[in-house]
Enzyme design. Structure first.
Site, short mmCIF file in Angstrom:
data_model
loop_
_atom_site.label_atom_id
_atom_site.label_comp_id
_atom_site.label_asym_id
_atom_site.label_seq_id
_atom_site.Cartn_x
_atom_site.Cartn_y
_atom_site.Cartn_z
CG ASP A 1 -2.16 0.88 1.12
OD1 ASP A 1 -2.01 1.82 0.06
OD2 ASP A 1 -3.19 0.83 2.00
C1 BGC Z 1 -4.92 3.40 -0.06
C2 BGC Z 1 -4.99 2.34 -0.96
C3 BGC Z 1 -4.74 3.14 -2.39
C4 BGC Z 1 -3.51 3.88 -2.40
C5 BGC Z 1 -3.28 4.64 -3.76
C6 BGC Z 1 -3.64 4.35 -0.04
O1 BGC Z 1 -3.78 5.24 0.92
O2 BGC Z 1 -5.08 2.66 1.41
O3 BGC Z 1 -6.19 1.69 -1.08
O4 BGC Z 1 -4.89 2.34 -3.41
O5 BGC Z 1 -3.41 4.89 -1.12
O6 BGC Z 1 -3.68 5.75 -3.75
#
Ligand code: BGC
Length: 755
Positions: free
Chosen positions: A229
């Protein structure tokens, strides 16, 4: 592409570099070798492709796209084909926009209604979440682009999301929190998996070898690459060792250097780095070789499709003969959400919508008048707005209050602190319902809310966060052009305190103990026989369905056999409609604590009035098994099971019983602490210690006979029996007054453990 020989040509620095992003959304190119960079972009409810150099929290704009119903809604459709079509539309948009992987689906289990991100997640039930994830992934990937199923794993709260440890036992993880990922990997091979921010039992997901390699790859057979993530990377070298391939976004070269140093110093085996590079390149080239940038993208037709999809998702929670409304009547639409609907959640999934249709827009041409009722932005109402709403309700045949949670109430990044609607909206609903008994409430929210007014309104339609075409679907359902067919993918408890995680949700500091274990959602409410506001699986229709003739293909099977269950469902109402036929399995008696029933199958079927269809389900070992921590595997305990079919977890229409026989023998391990009851109930053990059995009665053959009356009163026969049953082997030495010595107990233990 010959990936292996490409890797042979890469320098150590180039390989390390490829394992972290180029920027926020791209992988690094290796120009010297002609390896291009590819883009990944957020979903999951539409394509969120950022325009330029951008943060991911939405400060910079993303391109115009179509917001489909959010996962909270699509799960309620119980419709695999529908989710598959949504996936296809998003995959095709990715092709148009040259995006290799869409970051979704998000499949974390809804442990508590408080999780700020519940709107993005599918269900409290692992089977339903898994099936829906498979459909979505297959849909997207059929277009030649990948998915990133997220957030692996046990990311069930936003509170302290980057530091909190989700502490759960192995059985709870395997039965509740892992299956959506497991099912997706086994049935649809997502191209990538995104590991979560949190720790699991103390170890960061991004450093967790057990999670990313033993479970994900060795047990389930995952073939793609694992990415972090955004910002979830811990110790980068440990990550490579654990099975984490790609760090996102760019670490600015810091972690690349650490990888290089670790290989040079011999701390990290270069083969592990090569393996990560190979996994990333294989996926990147899979996209590149299938890229179709000339794929057309018709935003308006996707918009109309999103509205059609929303129609399949909305859940009619209550209807006392009031819906559908008559188009010839004057109807009041009350509440700002009628004009400016809330249809998506905040954070990384937030889309820049190509167009939005509100209920007011969709009702143009009908005899509908609007009153604002409350101000969403200011989260308030006043006497004037209430008076206007009440006046309009009084002069109308029926009133529809459009209520729900404002953006600030639920979002990625933080959790809710309560389960209530805004006070101003509750006040409005009470006032309108008092003015016109024909009041319908339409809800826009990503997670359950309390409904203090439920007894005073005859109908409630749960629209969830229905995507940008939400108003079209609402108006079609309200006026009967569409028949609602959504069913709840989560329980609506009466109040927050009823929720099983209430005492520990959010955790203390960075420790979040999942103390309710496997009893999540209806698994808990059913076991507690607790009244709920609306049960899991509940959803009404404008027609009625009758269930009959549940048949099982056998009354006894082994855990290697497949059981077929079939049931007949008939539309006994006057309208065509769709039934969501749900199949649950319960273990009648078990040595471990198990839920009363668990969802193991569902089908959504369309029936014309009077039409009937037979629906069949195939049940294999997993439908009956629990995760056995002793053998670290799925295990069916020999015994009776109940298969039930119904219209919700609390509306069971047909049940049948069968016996399932285990083919797995668990070798018990005995010690001097093993109790007699366990030994006596194990035929194998009894056979092995046959010559010693007479010695296992520490009270002797005459016990009970010679006791005085007062002694017999003090120690009843029942207590005597219990004492015997619960007696550990070592206790026999003392209770037999030395007649059975410790060496005999040692011999018995050896025999018990012999082959
Ligand atoms: C989120 C993800 C997301 C990623 C990219 C993170 O803060 O938890 O679900 O895909 O950011 O935006």
């Amino acid at each position: 592409m010959d990936i292996k020989s490409l890797i042979e040509k890469m320098t150590l620095e180039e390989k390390a570099g490829l394992c972290s992003g180029y920027d926020f959304w791209h992988t690094k190119p290796v120009e010297r070798l002609g390896i291009p960079s590819v883009m990944v972009s957020d979903g999951p409810h539409g394509l969120r492709k950022q325009n330029d150099e951008a943060d991911h929290l939405g400060i910079n704009d993303s391109i115009k796209a179509v917001c489909m119903p959010n996962a909270c809604a699509t799960a309620a459709s119980f419709d695999r084909d529908l989710i598959g079509s949504i996936g296809k539309a998003i995959g095709s948009a990715c092709q148009h926009e040259q995006v290799s992987v869409v970051l979704g689906p998000a499949v974390n289990i809804k442990r508590s209604p408080l999780c700020g991100r519940n709107f993005e997640y599918l269900s409290e039930d692992p089977y339903l979440a898994g099936e829906m994830a498979v459909a979505y992934i297959n849909g997207v990937q059929s277009q030649g682009v990948g998915t990133s199923i997220k957030h692996f794993a046990a990311n069930n709260q936003e509170h302290r999301r980057m530091s909190s440890s989700s502490n759960a036992d192995e059985r709870t993880l395997r039965e509740i929190y892992f299956p959506p990922f497991e099912t997706a990997v086994k049935k649809s091979q997502p191209w990538t998996v995104m590991c979560s921010y949190n720790r699991i039992n103390g170890t960061l997901s991004s450093e967790n070898h057990w999670l990313l390699t033993e479970v994900l790859r060795d047990d389930w057979g995952f073939e793609g690459y694992v990415m972090t993530d955004w910002g979830a990377c811990g110790d980068r070298v440990k990550g490579i060792e654990a099975g984490l391939d790609l760090e996102m976004p760019s670490s600015g070269g810091v972690n690349d250097k650490k990888i290089v140093e670790a290989v040079r110093s011999g701390k990290l085996d270069e083969k592990l780095l090569d393996q990560a590079v190979e996994r990333i390149l294989r996926i990147n080239y899979r996209y590149l070789e299938n890229a179709k940038p000339d794929t057309p993208w018709d935003l308006h037709s996707d918009h109309l499709f999103s509205a059609k999809a929303a129609e399949e998702c909305m859940v009619l929670l209550k209807n006392e003969d009031i819906l559908p409304l008559d188009k010839n009547d004057k109807i009041a639409f009350i509440g700002e959400f009628a004009e400016k609907p809330r249809f998506q959640g905040g954070g990384s999934s937030h889309l820049n919508c190509s167009e939005i249709t509100s209920a007011c827009d969709a009702a143009k041409g009908l005899n509908v008048a609007y009153a604002k009722g409350y101000d969403v932005e200011k989260d308030m109402t006043d006497d004037e707005m209430i008076a206007e709403a009440v006046g309009l309700a009084k002069s109308s045949a029926a009133a529809v209050v459009f209520a729900g949670l404002p953006d600030s109430y639920e979002s990625e990044g933080y959790d809710r602190t309560h389960m209530r609607l805004p006070e101003c909206q509750n006040r409005l609903i009470e006032a309108v319902a008092a003015a016109n008994p024909k009041t319908v409430v339409v809800l826009h929210n990503g997670s359950p809310v309390e409904m203090p007014w439920i007894d005073r309104v005859p109908a409630v339609l749960e629209a969830y966060l229905g995507g940008q075409g939400v108003g079209i679907a609402e108006v079609r359902i309200i006026f009967g052009d569409a028949n609602p067919s959504g069913h709840l993918a989560e329980t609506f408890p009466k109040k927050l305190a009823d929720n099983p995680s209430y005492l520990s949700y959010g955790g203390e500091g960075n420790e979040a103990d999942y103390s309710e274990g496997v009893f999540v959602g209806y698994r808990y409410y059913d076991k507690k026989e607790m009244e709920v506001l609306f049960p899991f699986g509940h959803g009404l229709s404008y027609t009625d369905f009758e269930y009959s003739d549940l048949k099982l293909s056998a009354s006894e099977i082994t855990d290697n056999d497949i059981l077929t269950a079939s049931v007949t469902v008939k539309n006994v109402g006057k309208r065509a409609g769709k039934a969501v036929v749900q199949l649950y399995v319960g273990d009648d008696e078990s040595s471990v604590f198990r839920p009363i029933r668990e969802l193991k199958g569902f089908e959504k079927i369309y029936l014309e009035p009077g039409e009937e269809k037979q629906v069949s389900f195939e049940l294999s070992k997993r439908a009956f098994a629990f995760w056995n921590e002793e053998i670290h595997d799925w295990y069916v305990e020999t015994g009776d099971f109940t298969v039930s079919v119904g219209a919700s977890s609390r509306d069971i229409r047909q049940s049948a019983k069968l016996k399932v026989i285990s083919t797995v023998k668990i070798k018990r391990h005995y010690t001097e602490n093993s109790i007699l009851m366990d030994i006596f109930s194990d035929p194998d053990a009894m056979r092995k210690i046959q010559p010693f059995i007479s010695k296992l009665n520490p009270f002797g053959a005459t016990a009970g006979d010679t006791r005085s009356e007062t002694a017999s009163e003090a120690i009843s026969d029942d207590m005597n029996r219990a004492m015997m049953n619960y007696m550990p082997l070592r206790g026999i030495v003392m209770f037999s007054a030395g007649a059975v010595g410790p060496e005999v107990i040692g011999q018995i233990v050896d025999l018990l453990n012999s082959d």
